[in-house]
Design a protein around this motif. Structure first.
Motif, PDB file in Angstrom:
ATOM      1  N   VAL A  96      32.769  44.046  74.121  1.00 45.87           N
ATOM      2  CA  VAL A  96      32.376  42.682  74.012  1.00 45.87           C
ATOM      3  C   VAL A  96      31.384  42.549  72.963  1.00 45.87           C
ATOM      4  O   VAL A  96      31.440  41.737  72.097  1.00 45.87           O
ATOM      5  N   ALA A 104      27.529  34.318  57.883  1.00 41.43           N
ATOM      6  CA  ALA A 104      28.010  34.133  56.256  1.00 41.43           C
ATOM      7  C   ALA A 104      28.732  32.831  55.813  1.00 41.43           C
ATOM      8  O   ALA A 104      28.563  32.129  54.791  1.00 41.43           O
ATOM      9  N   VAL A 105      29.407  32.350  57.110  1.00 40.79           N
ATOM     10  CA  VAL A 105      30.000  30.780  56.945  1.00 40.79           C
ATOM     11  C   VAL A 105      28.900  29.807  56.845  1.00 40.79           C
ATOM     12  O   VAL A 105      28.689  28.935  55.850  1.00 40.79           O
ATOM     13  N   GLU A 117      28.045  38.171  62.591  1.00 40.34           N
ATOM     14  CA  GLU A 117      28.052  38.251  61.099  1.00 40.34           C
ATOM     15  C   GLU A 117      28.919  37.170  60.345  1.00 40.34           C
ATOM     16  O   GLU A 117      28.236  36.961  59.527  1.00 40.34           O
ATOM     17  N   GLY A 118      29.998  37.274  60.867  1.00 37.61           N
ATOM     18  CA  GLY A 118      30.940  36.109  60.116  1.00 37.61           C
ATOM     19  C   GLY A 118      30.154  34.872  60.195  1.00 37.61           C
ATOM     20  O   GLY A 118      30.340  34.164  59.095  1.00 37.61           O
ATOM     21  N   SER A 119      29.961  34.423  61.389  1.00 42.46           N
ATOM     22  CA  SER A 119      29.158  33.164  61.447  1.00 42.46           C
ATOM     23  C   SER A 119      28.088  32.834  60.451  1.00 42.46           C
ATOM     24  O   SER A 119      27.973  31.804  59.814  1.00 42.46           O
ATOM     25  N   GLN A 134      22.383  45.082  60.363  1.00 37.77           N
ATOM     26  CA  GLN A 134      22.576  46.527  60.443  1.00 37.77           C
ATOM     27  C   GLN A 134      21.403  47.386  60.837  1.00 37.77           C
ATOM     28  O   GLN A 134      21.504  48.394  61.517  1.00 37.77           O
ATOM     29  N   PHE A 177      25.138  46.192  71.429  1.00 37.47           N
ATOM     30  CA  PHE A 177      25.478  46.828  70.120  1.00 37.47           C
ATOM     31  C   PHE A 177      25.278  45.642  69.022  1.00 37.47           C
ATOM     32  O   PHE A 177      24.900  45.726  68.056  1.00 37.47           O
ATOM     33  N   ILE A 206      30.599  44.460  70.572  1.00 38.12           N
ATOM     34  CA  ILE A 206      31.137  45.016  69.624  1.00 38.12           C
ATOM     35  C   ILE A 206      31.941  43.896  68.875  1.00 38.12           C
ATOM     36  O   ILE A 206      31.570  43.495  67.520  1.00 38.12           O
ATOM     37  N   GLY A 207      32.465  43.148  69.638  1.00 40.03           N
ATOM     38  CA  GLY A 207      33.035  41.979  69.004  1.00 40.03           C
ATOM     39  C   GLY A 207      32.065  40.941  68.504  1.00 40.03           C
ATOM     40  O   GLY A 207      32.333  40.249  67.550  1.00 40.03           O
ATOM     41  N   LEU A 208      31.197  40.738  69.351  1.00 37.32           N
ATOM     42  CA  LEU A 208      29.935  39.760  68.900  1.00 37.32           C
ATOM     43  C   LEU A 208      29.436  40.205  67.488  1.00 37.32           C
ATOM     44  O   LEU A 208      29.291  39.327  66.954  1.00 37.32           O
ATOM     45  N   ILE A 209      29.320  41.428  67.144  1.00 36.45           N
ATOM     46  CA  ILE A 209      28.884  41.646  65.939  1.00 36.45           C
ATOM     47  C   ILE A 209      29.581  41.117  64.882  1.00 36.45           C
ATOM     48  O   ILE A 209      29.193  40.396  64.187  1.00 36.45           O
ATOM     49  N   SER A 210      31.178  41.192  65.073  1.00 38.34           N
ATOM     50  CA  SER A 210      31.876  40.535  63.938  1.00 38.34           C
ATOM     51  C   SER A 210      31.658  39.053  64.094  1.00 38.34           C
ATOM     52  O   SER A 210      31.514  38.454  62.965  1.00 38.34           O
ATOM     53  N   VAL A 211      31.668  38.523  65.118  1.00 40.71           N
ATOM     54  CA  VAL A 211      31.646  36.959  65.266  1.00 40.71           C
ATOM     55  C   VAL A 211      30.352  36.643  64.523  1.00 40.71           C
ATOM     56  O   VAL A 211      30.189  35.558  63.874  1.00 40.71           O
ATOM     57  N   LEU A 257      21.405  48.420  64.168  1.00 37.84           N
ATOM     58  CA  LEU A 257      22.318  49.428  64.352  1.00 37.84           C
ATOM     59  C   LEU A 257      21.486  50.870  64.390  1.00 37.84           C
ATOM     60  O   LEU A 257      21.624  51.871  65.294  1.00 37.84           O
TER      61      LEU A 257
END
Lengths: 284, 299, 347
Positions: free
Chosen positions: B107, B120-121, B116-118, B228, B39, B109-114, B231
């Motif tokens: 896992v 942005a940081v 995307e957030g990284s 996105q 994903f 799905i968790g990667l998406i967040s990690v 997706l």
């Protein structure tokens, strides 16, 4: 492992118990007529017919790949036959949905155990009784009155009639994934029993078991048939067990029925010997 | 309604479809070899695009000309992205080897967040504008506007897609991957280095994804939200059938074209929702996709 | 140490609160929840209310994903349906909250069932993708159906009122929402003591043997979708009455991922899992804010990173727990209890 010396019996179960089913019909309990099944052009079953007489133990034997499990799968609705008819206790169930066949009074176990690994022994067995319970969503969530009564009664009944009978009281709260193979097979039998079946389909009940476990299982099957009046249809490779406990033997080879009759006759039947020896020679 | 504009938009849609195919091939590749549906592939692509952005900025700071983007920028981007893909596989996916599909899906799905957030940081959420490989000029052919970068993207995507497909079918590595796909334990027993196969597939997927990112990012702008797109490419993968490369190519064109048409007739917002409507319809009508085999639905 | 298991009846053995520490533990928790608004400041009460709302939502996800094994990426969007249905119905009909909430729950269950229909033909991965599509389509509809939802500018509603008192302060809203959440969790816990819950787990563990046993897959998968969505609807309703203003962007994919993270961290297929998970995901932003508060003097721009840091934390939690403790905090909790039970002997 003859019928006479199957060990001391601990207690006699009353014939009038909830699980005891009295079958008086003289017609076959299960009848399969001209079942055909093929997978992508390869014929697995060629016009197989089979009668299972009520109250008896019928064994389905044959070399590997003969179509025994395929026939089981057709009967329990896992595969849909290309042609033929299935009749249970006078009802044609050829086109009945898989999950509705349980309500007819059929239960089965699998060659490679198919329990629900995340649940305890008790919950697995309780699941067998699913179609006999009535609790709806609202009653279940509130757990008042009828739902609580039903659950408590179910528990008591399972303890009395199945856990005791199969001698698994020490593991009732163990998750099934933590049990050894032989015990898992026993729990699977317990789950099938909780369905209160008229017909029990056992797919290789003693495959992979040692001598002692095999004898235990044979004893359970005989007790079931004698005391509870359950009709048994089993697939098995352990010939000494088949010959000892079954009343009637059906032999399949290459998807066709090649012989049927009493066990002793089958042992001497030239077609059967040829099928097994031929298979052995091919394998060698 | 002017028919010329419809044709023009159709062409744009088909060209976008080419890039979708390039993104989709990464998902299909990883799924076929490792049975993991990634994903997070879109976010991996987005990170690849940021690598490209950073590398071009550094090259610019070094005072190298535009030639450096082609000679150094793109190859470096692909290399870094491939290593990044291998790192994800090694650190996150490898420990999950042999776990049930539920855990694997969670896992990714968790990667998406990690990821995307990284992004942005590290790069902030402000839009970045990496240089286009081909100028963003617009040519007029028979009265229709054709975006050069888009045409180039389409051609590059097409070539890479074809190369990957041929590689998958013909090369020794391809055979190893397919063997692993059909039966992991047997592949092990036959002496195939299964973990390495996994590593290689993730590298190829991240590399092709990064290339798609390089092609896509200059067309609009580069933000962490670029992921996105990945997706919506899931629609392509499902429509094509998870195990059919040709099906995916066909589906990519269909989805690209449908998006363009939604954009033309209903307005830009509707374009976003088209892939998802397609997904739902396909899943209801033909879950194994256009050209996939039926048993795929038993995943 | 608790020695022996002196149950004389099967009913006692099947009870939820099987031993005195668990019984008193539950009683103490209820007492704590009752006393909290009197003891804590309004911010803590506000956080506790949010935990309650999340717990309801995640309990719904637990029924669908944890117990039945159908991974949903659309749960956040369904909470949005519940919240918007609440606001719209309350504004249109002007009826009190105890009429609106059941209606919103029913609407959400209906929408959830609609998107659950694909589950009849497919499973696993394909279903997850279908729910992902549902998530985007739902948020798209909320954003673009301006005449009803007020589109991007969001929607407001009047506070719930009891005996003419508007519930606007944090303790007042707490008093409405927390009891409903506790009852919702108990309801779900009871489900899994009966045939319904067992059928769900059976489908998750092995759907074909479930069928052989007589569990109708169609019926129970739809039931799981309906129940899960109903919980999402209830959570949405409580959300609406808690915040009194809604924006479509609040219910995007990110929220669904947060719910999944909470489920994994808390422990899926466990009653307490959603509770632990909800506490955890509500506290993370607060803890990060606190940490960043310390760092601001050194680097004033660091505050900009709060939102992405949250996103990273949620994703990392999913991955780390999936790899190292897939059964979540609830499993750790069980181990602690076992240790206490056997103390001073080693377990």
């Amino acid at each position: 492992m003859a019928r006479r010396n199957r060990g001391p019996r601990l207690f006699r179960r009353p014939q009038s118990g909830v699980l005891a089913i009295v079958t008086t019909a003289s017609a076959p309990l299960l009848r399969a007529e001209g079942i055909e099944l093929s997978f992508g052009g390869v014929a697995a079953l060629k016009s197989v017919s089979l009668d299972v007489q009520p109250g008896g133990i019928t064994a389905l034997i044959g070399p590997n790949g003969a179509g025994k499990t395929s026939l089981f799968n057709v009967i329990s609705g896992f595969h849909k036959a290309d042609a033929g008819r299935l009749i249970f206790d006078g009802t044609d169930f050829t086109n009945l949905a898989t999950h509705k066949r349980a309500a007819l009074g059929m239960a089965r176990t699998f060659q490679n155990i198919s329990l629900f690994p995340g649940m305890t022994v008790l919950d697995n067995i309780k699941l067998g009784a699913h179609t006999h319970l009535k609790t709806g969503v609202l009653a279940a969530g509130l757990f008042w009155g009828p739902a609580r009564r039903e659950e408590t009664e179910l528990r008591a009944q399972i303890e009395r009639e199945i856990i005791d009978f199969l001698e698994i009281d020490h593991i009732r709260k163990t998750p099934v994934s933590m049990l050894p193979y032989g015990l898992q097979k026993r729990v699977e039998l317990g789950r099938a029993l909780a369905m209160r079946p008229k017909l029990l389909l056992l797919d290789e009940p003693v495959a992979g078991m040692n001598r002692e476990e095999t004898e235990d299982m044979a004893r359970f099957i005989l007790d079931l048939q004698e005391e509870w009046g359950v009709t048994v249809l089993l697939v098995e490779h352990d010939m000494s067990m088949v010959m000892d406990i079954s009343d009637h033997v059906v032999v399949l080879n290459f998807g066709e029925k090649i012989a049927e009759g009493p066990p002793q006759e089958m042992q001497e039947n030239p077609a059967v010997i040829e099928a097994y020896l031929g298979a052995a020679q091919d394998a060698a | 309604m002017n028919i010329v504009y419809v044709i023009e938009d159709s062409l744009t849609g088909l060209m976008t479809g080419g890039v979708y195919a390039l993104i989709a091939v990464g998902i299909v590749f990883v799924f076929r070899a490792t049975k993991v549906f990634n994903f997070a592939h879109g976010t991996v692509m987005m990170i690849g695009a940021y690598f490209y952005y950073t590398i071009t900025v550094v090259l610019g700071d070094l005072g190298l000309g535009t030639w450096a983007i082609y000679v150094l920028g793109v190859p470096l981007t692909l290399l870094v992205s491939a290593l990044f893909g291998a790192a994800i596989e090694r650190i996150v996916m490898r420990p999950m080897l042999g776990q049930n599909p539920f855990a694997m899906i969670m896992v990714t799905i968790g990667l998406i967040s990690v990821l995307e957030g990284s992004a942005a940081v590290i790069w902030s959420t402000n839009a970045k504008f990496p240089p286009a490989l081909v100028g963003l000029n617009i040519d007029f052919v028979a009265g229709m506007a054709i975006n050069r970068q888009m045409l180039a993207s389409f051609l590059i995507a097409g070539i890479v897609f074809a190369a990957i497909t041929v590689l998958f079918l013909k090369s020794k590595a391809g055979v190893a991957i397919r063997a692993t796909a059909s039966d992991q334990s047997t592949a092990y027993a036959m002496g195939i280095n299964v973990p390495r196969v996994f590593s290689v597939t993730w590298m190829v997927a991240a590399g092709t994804g990064a290339l798609a990112g390089v092609l896509l990012a200059p067309l609009n702008s580069l933000t962490p939200g670029l992921g996105q797109v990945g997706l919506s490419v899931i629609a392509v993968v499902i429509l094509g059938g998870l195990d059919s490369v040709i099906g995916v190519l066909l589906a990519a064109f269909i989805v690209g074209w449908l998006e363009a048409m939604a954009n033309h007739f209903l307005g830009g917002d509707f374009k976003e929702v088209v892939p998802y409507a397609v997904v739902l319809l396909i899943i209801l009508i033909r879950p194994y996709g256009l050209l996939g085999t039926r048993d795929v639905e038993r995943v | 140490m608790l020695i022996g298991d002196y149950k004389a009846t099967y009913a006692a053995d099947e009870a939820i609160f099987r031993s005195w520490p668990v019984r008193y533990g539950f009683a103490a928790m209820v007492a704590g929840l009752v006393l909290l608004p009197f003891a804590a400041n309004s911010f803590i009460v506000f956080l506790a209310t949010q935990v309650a709302i999340y717990t309801v939502a995640i309990t719904g996800l637990n029924i669908l994903t944890g117990y039945t094994g159908l991974i949903s990426l659309g749960h956040g969007a369904l909470v949005g349906v519940g919240a918007y249905a609440t606001a719209i119905l309350a504004n249109w009909l002007g009826v009190p909250f105890w009429v609106v909430i059941p209606m919103a729950v029913a609407v959400t269950a209906g929408v959830g069932l609609m998107f659950g229909l694909p589950s009849l033909r497919i499973r696993g991965l394909y279903l997850t993708i279908a729910t992902l599509a549902a998530s985007f389509i739902i948020v798209f509809v909320i954003e673009h159906w301006g005449s009803v939802t007020n589109g991007d500018s969001g929607i407001t509603l009047a506070p719930a009122s009891v005996f003419g008192i508007d519930l606007v302060s944090d303790p007042q809203k707490y008093a409405l929402i927390v009891p409903i959440a506790v009852l919702a969790v108990l309801f779900a816990q009871n489900l899994f003591r009966t045939r319904i819950g067992r059928a769900f787990i059976a489908i998750r563990d092995s759907d074909y043997s479930a069928e052989i046993i007589g569990v109708g897959l169609t019926r129970y998968k739809l039931l799981a979708f309906g129940l899960g969505s109903a919980y999402a609807g209830l959570a949405g309703s409580l959300w609406a009455y808690n915040f009194l203003a809604l924006l479509p962007t609040q219910f995007e994919l990110q929220l669904s991922i947060i719910f999944l993270a909470a489920l994994v961290v808390g422990g899926s297929a466990r009653t307490l899992g959603p509770v632990f998970g909800a506490v955890f995901v509500i506290l993370i932003p607060e803890m990060l804010k606190w940490v960043f508060g310390f760092l601001t003097p050194f680097n004033p721009t660091i505050v900009e990173y709060t939102a992405p840091a949250n996103t990273i934390a949620y994703g990392l939690l999913i991955i780390v727990f999936m790899i190292f403790e897939p059964m979540g905090l609830a499993a750790i909790w069980t181990r602690i209890w076992r240790y206490i039970n056997l103390w001073p002997f080693s377990p």
